[in-house]
Design an enzyme around this catalytic site. Structure first.
Site, short mmCIF file in Angstrom:
data_model
loop_
_atom_site.label_atom_id
_atom_site.label_comp_id
_atom_site.label_asym_id
_atom_site.label_seq_id
_atom_site.Cartn_x
_atom_site.Cartn_y
_atom_site.Cartn_z
N ASP A 1 5.49 2.09 6.85
CA ASP A 1 4.79 1.30 6.49
C ASP A 1 4.40 2.37 5.52
O ASP A 1 3.53 3.36 6.23
CB ASP A 1 4.68 1.42 8.11
N GLU B 1 -5.19 1.81 2.71
CA GLU B 1 -5.15 0.16 3.53
C GLU B 1 -5.32 0.49 4.93
O GLU B 1 -5.84 0.20 5.99
CB GLU B 1 -3.94 -0.15 2.96
N GLU B 2 -5.08 1.93 5.50
CA GLU B 2 -4.25 1.87 7.01
C GLU B 2 -5.80 2.75 7.44
O GLU B 2 -5.93 2.82 8.64
CB GLU B 2 -3.45 3.94 6.83
N ASP C 1 4.36 -5.89 3.04
CA ASP C 1 3.76 -4.86 4.49
C ASP C 1 5.59 -5.05 5.53
O ASP C 1 5.31 -6.19 5.64
CB ASP C 1 2.08 -5.23 4.88
N HIS D 1 1.03 -1.29 -0.02
CA HIS D 1 -0.10 -0.33 -0.26
C HIS D 1 0.74 1.79 -0.11
O HIS D 1 1.52 1.10 0.60
CB HIS D 1 -1.22 0.10 1.39
N HIS E 1 3.74 3.16 12.86
CA HIS E 1 3.36 3.81 12.89
C HIS E 1 3.70 5.17 13.85
O HIS E 1 2.63 5.39 14.80
CB HIS E 1 1.88 3.80 13.18
#
Lengths: 351, 359
Positions: A168, A200-201, A223, A65, A309
């Site tokens: 990410d 995606e998130e 990922d 992604h 994150h």
């Protein structure tokens, strides 16, 4: 890989606003593939045709992604302070007192309201200070609906390890480009679809429609995954530097076991470093590909990453290289029992 | 049948009976109001009404099969009778999400289209409540509808278990010059009225349309079974405009950044909701259409609501979707409040976007 990551971490693209990343990736992937296009959701797709005759080629979808977590501007007050709503899983404590960059390059700092206890730092308790002296000046730089994200960065650490954001999932995007480069040297029989997915998130959204459009035989997702090797981490047999992580399960998906074993078999045969991944919390595009159309056999090769994150995600580029190398070895291996061998094996296992 | 327009059309739609799963009456009404003002009308198997206006003009190429879907929902929140007590009262369940605190003492109609009886949702007089009870909301399973029946037998002549009910609430203009309207179902139905007017306009005018336009009046939005998604599979659109209501919070005591949107400030453009990020390019285009056409619009603040946008956008290989809506206060109650000017802004912006879209 390092240079690619420098480019990819330098562009901002939160969920729904991936154009900046998509444009960069288009330049990287189009010389390596036969056709590129963008689907209605905004995912970037590229096809590298296989060498087998028409009708004998399987459709393999490789997916990473493009989007990163960030914020949308919801309100600008009279003093020129900017209120935002989170897009994706934001850890507000980790994001506080950090520099953010808007789509147009404007910078600001994300700060909590003065006097907010750390535990109370949530979306409605933070704002972005762009240094404007009033609303009028602020609105010349930023308007409601603009997006921003924590500033991108890439720092080299020991060996081939790097820290920064957003690993990410720009690292997955880099792996896909690397695979396309390697397939230029050793072509494979099957059609390979490279999918750089959107959103995606916020719920694995883009991969689902991309998979519906392609209708692949097999889907593989690239990922980041969590690890058990940081201080205080929950026990998990997956570590940075431990090689490609072959996903068996995360909280969104249970992967096709036969496919995972097949990937592990190839790694073992070629003497490549790999580990199995069972991620307790966190979902990936693997799930939405699996459940698209009439169902797709899926697997994932994850890049073990610490502090996901946050503003500084740490990973080892050797693991990313391992994911690319393993994929190419799997795609180009000599079939022992013909093109449909894997399907037959999977069927036998199900019985 | 009489043809309605303007505020009368809004009134008829607001007062029509149609909780989720019981949209037949609303659909029949919409069919008659559109009549021959279209190039085709079908119903799909999920009960969605799909109305087609054919593309035309220099940019229209039938071989390209460019389709635009404009969607709103016909259903409203309501109730279903689940038990008739020996005394002739009706116990009920909720259809869709409604705050139980807005129910007590409300007028309702029970039954089905063309066979309804009036009733009230009973409430215990304040004198007969304990001090503790007064501070607590009565749960729905403790409420009942009183239809004036004396016994179960008496009630069963009028209603049966499984019958639907909705608020009985007239549409009333109020405020300075009647600028606001109060009524039930002011969500999808406002958009239904707007789309009927848009269809009539497109049919009568000769504006160019680069897309075949399919208007979808959908079912079951309030209970989460998105008719819009089914309609999208039926239509297979290139682009979609989702219309409806945005629940606003422009109330006393709410700080400006938490108000979502405001009544009277025009059509709401939504960037995101809890499950959807709308297409940024289409949203910018809609904002430009509004600016060029002198149509009032506002950008929604916050993203805590849900809509048909998620299933619609993610149907098939994906549909680029934009959200245009009317700001509404007190949604999902008997007394929703909206501004007639905002309604007209939605209507005009729909026209502008549909006619302005180029291939």
């Amino acid at each position: 890989m390092l240079n690619m990551m420098k480019t990819l971490t330098a562009c901002r693209g939160i969920s729904g606003y991936e154009k900046g990343v998509s444009d960069k990736l288009l330049m990287m992937i189009s010389p390596l593939t036969d056709r590129t296009w963008v689907d209605p959701m905004g995912s970037l797709l590229a096809l590298k045709k296989g060498t087998a005759p028409e009708g004998e080629r399987r459709k393999i979808m490789l997916c990473a992604h493009m989007d990163e977590i960030g914020f949308l501007v919801t309100f600008i007050d009279d003093n020129g302070f900017v209120r935002v709503t989170p897009i994706g899983g934001i850890n507000f404590i980790a994001a506080s007192y950090a520099t953010v960059t808007f789509g147009n390059g404007t910078k600001g700092v994300l700060v909590p309201e003065t006097g907010t206890a750390p535990a109370d730092i949530k979306a409605d308790k933070v704002y972005v200070d762009i240094g404007a002296k009033d609303k009028k000046e602020a609105e010349r730089k930023v308007k409601v609906g603009d997006f921003c994200a924590l500033e991108g960065s890439l720092t080299r650490l020991c060996g081939r390890r790097v820290a920064g954001r957003p690993m990410d999932d720009r690292i997955g995007c880099a792996v896909l480009v690397r695979i396309a480069q390697l397939l230029g040297e050793t072509p494979c029989r099957d059609d390979v679809y490279f999918v750089f997915s959107v959103q995606e998130e916020v719920g694995l959204r883009g991969a689902r429609t991309a998979a519906f459009g392609i209708s692949p035989d097999i889907g593989l997702v690239y990922d980041v995954t969590g690890t058990g090797d940081s201080i205080g981490a929950k026990p998990m047999a997956c570590s940075v530097g431990g090689g490609a992580a072959i996903k068996l399960k995360d909280s969104s998906v249970i992967c096709d076991r036969a496919l995972a074993e097949e990937l592990a078999g190839v790694a073992k045969e070629k003497g490549m470093k790999y580990q199995f991944e069972i991620l307790a919390a966190g979902g990936t595009d693997t799930a939405s590909i699996q459940m698209s159309g009439a169902g797709v056999r899926v697997g994932a090769l994850s890049i073990p990453t610490r502090y996901i994150h946050s503003g500084t995600e740490v990973l080892d580029l050797n693991d990313a290289e391992a994911c690319a190398a393993l994929t190419v070895a799997w795609l180009t291996r000599e079939e022992k029992s013909g093109g449909n061998g894997t399907d037959a094996e999977a069927g036998a296992e199900a019985e | 049948m009489r043809m309605y327009s303007g505020q009368e059309l809004v009134r008829e739609l607001s007062q029509a009976f149609g909780p989720s799963g019981c949209e037949d009456g609303v659909r029949a009404f919409i069919r008659t109001q559109i009549g021959a003002s279209c190039d085709g009308m079908t119903e799909d198997r999920a009960g969605n009404l799909i109305v087609r206006i054919a593309g035309r003009g220099v940019d229209y190429d039938p071989a390209e099969e460019r389709r635009l879907m404009v969607s709103t929902h016909m259903d409203e929140v309501g109730f279903m009778v689940r038990e008739i007590t020996d005394e002739g009262y009706l116990k009920f369940s909720l259809i869709g999400q409604t705050d139980p605190r807005v129910l007590c003492g409300r007028h309702v109609v029970v039954g089905e289209e063309n066979r309804t009886v009036k009733g009230v949702i009973a409430t215990k007089a304040i004198h007969m409540q304990t001090a503790e009870k007064r501070t607590k909301a009565t749960p729905v399973n403790k409420m009942y509808i009183d239809i004036g029946a004396k016994s179960a037998g008496d009630a069963e002549k009028l209603v049966q278990v499984g019958d639907y009910a909705t608020f009985d609430s007239d549409l009333v203009p109020f405020g300075k010059d009647g600028r606001y309207i109060k009524g039930k179902a002011l969500g999808g139905r406002l958009a239904c009225a707007a789309l009927i007017e848009v269809i009539r306009y497109l049919h009568a005018s000769s504006c160019e349309l680069a897309y075949d336009v399919y208007f979808a009046f959908t079912c079951n939005r309030e209970i989460g079974i998105s008719g819009a998604s089914v309609a999208a599979f039926t239509v297979n659109p290139t682009l979609a405009i989702l219309t409806g209501a945005t629940a606003v919070n422009d109330l006393p005591g709410v700080s400006p950044e938490a108000r979502v949107a405001a009544l009277g400030e025009g059509c709401v453009l939504s960037l995101a909701d809890r499950q959807t990020l709308y297409d940024a390019g289409l949203t910018r285009f809609a904002a430009r259409c509004a600016e060029e056409g002198g149509i009032r619009y506002q950008i929604k603040q916050g993203d805590s609501d849900t809509s048909d946008g998620a299933p619609l956008q993610r149907s098939m290989a994906g549909v680029r979707t934009v959200s245009l809506s009317v700001p509404v206060r007190y949604t999902h109650s008997a007394a929703c409040v909206a501004s007639y000017e905002d309604y007209q802004a939605l209507l005009n912006l729909c026209k502008a976007v549909i006619c302005g879209l180029k291939p």
